[in-house]
Design a protein around this motif. Structure first.
Motif, PDB file in Angstrom:
ATOM      1  N   PHE A   4      -2.023  -0.295  -3.576  1.00 31.85           N
ATOM      2  CA  PHE A   4      -2.441  -1.294  -2.994  1.00 31.85           C
ATOM      3  C   PHE A   4      -1.376  -2.455  -2.163  1.00 31.85           C
ATOM      4  O   PHE A   4      -1.277  -2.786  -1.152  1.00 31.85           O
ATOM      5  N   ASP A   5      -0.142  -2.431  -3.199  1.00 28.16           N
ATOM      6  CA  ASP A   5       1.007  -3.032  -2.401  1.00 28.16           C
ATOM      7  C   ASP A   5       1.624  -2.303  -1.187  1.00 28.16           C
ATOM      8  O   ASP A   5       1.837  -2.913  -0.355  1.00 28.16           O
ATOM      9  N   LYS A   6       1.630  -1.001  -1.234  1.00 30.09           N
ATOM     10  CA  LYS A   6       2.043  -0.114  -0.088  1.00 30.09           C
ATOM     11  C   LYS A   6       1.247  -0.462   1.062  1.00 30.09           C
ATOM     12  O   LYS A   6       1.651  -0.712   2.074  1.00 30.09           O
ATOM     13  N   LEU A   7      -0.131  -0.546   0.752  1.00 31.66           N
ATOM     14  CA  LEU A   7      -1.254  -0.837   1.865  1.00 31.66           C
ATOM     15  C   LEU A   7      -1.101  -2.291   2.347  1.00 31.66           C
ATOM     16  O   LEU A   7      -1.031  -2.291   3.665  1.00 31.66           O
ATOM     17  N   LYS A   8      -0.641  -3.232   1.705  1.00 30.36           N
ATOM     18  CA  LYS A   8      -0.444  -4.224   2.002  1.00 30.36           C
ATOM     19  C   LYS A   8       0.865  -4.781   2.963  1.00 30.36           C
ATOM     20  O   LYS A   8       0.984  -5.165   3.855  1.00 30.36           O
ATOM     21  N   ASN A   9       1.850  -3.886   2.573  1.00 32.47           N
ATOM     22  CA  ASN A   9       3.027  -3.955   3.204  1.00 32.47           C
ATOM     23  C   ASN A   9       2.862  -3.146   4.639  1.00 32.47           C
ATOM     24  O   ASN A   9       3.181  -3.541   5.611  1.00 32.47           O
ATOM     25  N   LYS A  10       2.211  -2.169   4.810  1.00 33.07           N
ATOM     26  CA  LYS A  10       2.010  -1.406   5.936  1.00 33.07           C
ATOM     27  C   LYS A  10       1.124  -2.300   6.987  1.00 33.07           C
ATOM     28  O   LYS A  10       1.360  -2.371   8.072  1.00 33.07           O
ATOM     29  N   GLN A  46       8.532  -2.663   1.588  1.00 34.41           N
ATOM     30  CA  GLN A  46       8.273  -0.978   1.703  1.00 34.41           C
ATOM     31  C   GLN A  46       9.399  -0.433   1.034  1.00 34.41           C
ATOM     32  O   GLN A  46       9.163   0.624   0.239  1.00 34.41           O
ATOM     33  N   VAL A  47      10.547  -0.840   1.471  1.00 38.17           N
ATOM     34  CA  VAL A  47      11.768   0.054   1.018  1.00 38.17           C
ATOM     35  C   VAL A  47      11.884  -0.398  -0.355  1.00 38.17           C
ATOM     36  O   VAL A  47      12.371   0.610  -1.369  1.00 38.17           O
ATOM     37  N   GLY A  48      11.445  -1.544  -0.889  1.00 40.52           N
ATOM     38  CA  GLY A  48      11.602  -1.704  -2.445  1.00 40.52           C
ATOM     39  C   GLY A  48      10.715  -1.070  -2.913  1.00 40.52           C
ATOM     40  O   GLY A  48      10.946  -0.277  -4.207  1.00 40.52           O
ATOM     41  N   GLU A  49       9.389  -0.772  -2.678  1.00 41.24           N
ATOM     42  CA  GLU A  49       8.290   0.009  -3.096  1.00 41.24           C
ATOM     43  C   GLU A  49       8.932   1.654  -3.413  1.00 41.24           C
ATOM     44  O   GLU A  49       8.916   2.018  -4.335  1.00 41.24           O
ATOM     45  N   LYS A  50       9.711   1.949  -2.444  1.00 38.68           N
ATOM     46  CA  LYS A  50      10.030   3.257  -2.395  1.00 38.68           C
ATOM     47  C   LYS A  50      11.310   3.367  -3.384  1.00 38.68           C
ATOM     48  O   LYS A  50      11.459   4.365  -4.242  1.00 38.68           O
ATOM     49  N   ALA A  51      12.005   2.614  -3.467  1.00 39.06           N
ATOM     50  CA  ALA A  51      13.177   2.364  -4.579  1.00 39.06           C
ATOM     51  C   ALA A  51      12.496   2.405  -6.118  1.00 39.06           C
ATOM     52  O   ALA A  51      12.887   3.193  -6.491  1.00 39.06           O
TER      53      ALA A  51
END
Length: 63
Positions: A4-10, A46-51
């Motif tokens: 959900f967070d990744k979709l929000k960021n995109k 998005q970078v934070g999510e990937k980390a």
């Protein structure tokens, strides 16, 4: 902090691109700058999510 967070960021990145393009088309530098800001914020999140995902993977013993 998952999908959900990744979709929000995109979505935020996409809205930023749209605002930036609209600002360019209408020659509104404020709207263009707001679009750049939104796009950059979405990218940073998005970078934070990937980390976070990388840390989780290491903790699980992957890689």
């Amino acid at each position: 902090m998952g999908l959900f967070d990744k979709l929000k960021n995109k979505t935020q990145q996409g809205k930023g691109r749209a605002k930036e393009a609209a600002g360019r088309e209408s020659r509104d530098p404020n709207l263009e700058a707001e679009g750049r800001k939104d796009r950059a914020a979405g990218t940073a999140k998005q970078v934070g999510e990937k980390a976070k995902d990388a840390v989780r993977e290491v903790r699980r013993g992957g890689r």
